[in-house]
Enzyme design. Structure first.
Site, PDB file in Angstrom:
ATOM      1  N   LYS A  15       0.863  -1.183   0.000  1.00  0.00           N
ATOM      2  CA  LYS A  15       0.000   0.000   0.000  1.00  0.00           C
ATOM      3  C   LYS A  15       0.895   1.228   0.000  1.00  0.00           C
ATOM      4  CE  LYS A  15      -4.020   0.341   1.689  1.00  0.00           C
ATOM      5  NZ  LYS A  15      -5.356   0.906   1.805  1.00  0.00           N
ATOM      6  N   ASP A 106     -11.021   4.453  11.460  1.00  0.00           N
ATOM      7  CA  ASP A 106     -11.760   4.412  10.180  1.00  0.00           C
ATOM      8  C   ASP A 106     -12.369   3.021   9.976  1.00  0.00           C
ATOM      9  OD1 ASP A 106     -12.811   5.444   7.856  1.00  0.00           O
ATOM     10  OD2 ASP A 106     -10.977   5.226   6.680  1.00  0.00           O
TER      11      ASP A 106
END
Length: 223
Positions: A15, A106
């Site tokens: 990522k 999140d």
């Protein structure tokens, strides 16, 4: 990116952080600290971080490749029993992170992976804090951290977060899994934010009468 770790001969996921995020050294240092803490989390319900690397000035995380689908992708295919099982696994993972003082910030269906073997894993620990540090300097643009609809009241208001923020978002996620509806339904982001801060979510049984009152109580407690 799906990639091969050529040293250890294993498939991993990479990522890359967005370029604008990688720019600030202060943000990067804070992110590295959080990612190091997240990398120390060793639990089957948390995606393992293998390392943080840099390539041509771009920071990226090498993490466990999870073969499965996100909770968002599996929407509509999960019955009540399976939803409870998924919820328990997410709670187990969050509990371990919170014991170590790590807040996800999140929690949403896109950040929960359900592997082909049924094991559920929480993704992207540490990334939201980086966004939070940027947002704190972007308040004039009204930036908030998290995803509208899943954010806790304190996130909506730009206040400090702690494990309770994750529990609230987890409650929203459970509510949606059990009823296929979000507990807060503002027609635009401002209305949604107002509801999250000021309005109590209706009981799940008002949407689905088959839901056990005890389960309803647990989810409303999260909210």
């Amino acid at each position: 990116y799906k990639a091969e770790d050529t040293k250890l001969k294993r498939i991993v996921a990479l990522k890359f952080l967005p370029q604008h995020v990688s720019a600030s050294e202060t943000d990067k240092a804070r992110f590295l600290l959080e990612a190091q803490a997240a990398a120390a989390l060793n639990h089957p319900n948390i995606c393992t971080i293998y390392g943080i690397e840099e390539y041509e000035g771009q920071t990226f995380i090498a993490m466990e490749f999870v073969d499965g689908q996100t909770l968002r992708e599996k929407r509509g295919t999960i019955n009540l029993g399976k939803a409870i099982e998924i919820g328990i696994q997410i709670a187990d993972g969050l509990a371990i992170a919170h014991e170590k003082g790590i807040v996800h910030r999140d929690i949403k269906p896109e950040n929960i992976m359900v592997r082909k073997d049924g094991i559920v894993q929480i993704m992207d620990f540490g990334l939201a804090k980086l966004r939070a540090s940027r947002a704190s300097r972007l308040t004039k643009e009204g930036s908030t951290v998290g995803t509208a609809g899943y954010m806790s009241p304190e996130q909506v208001q730009g206040s400090d977060t702690d494990p309770r923020s994750d529990i609230f978002s987890f409650g929203v996620l459970l509510y949606e899994m059990f009823t296929t509806q979000l507990p807060f339904k503002g027609v635009h982001e401002t209305a949604l934010s107002y509801e999250i801060v000021n309005v109590d979510a209706p009981p799940m049984r008002s949407v689905n009468t088959e839901i056990d009152p005890a389960l309803d109580a647990i989810v409303l407690e999260c909210l």
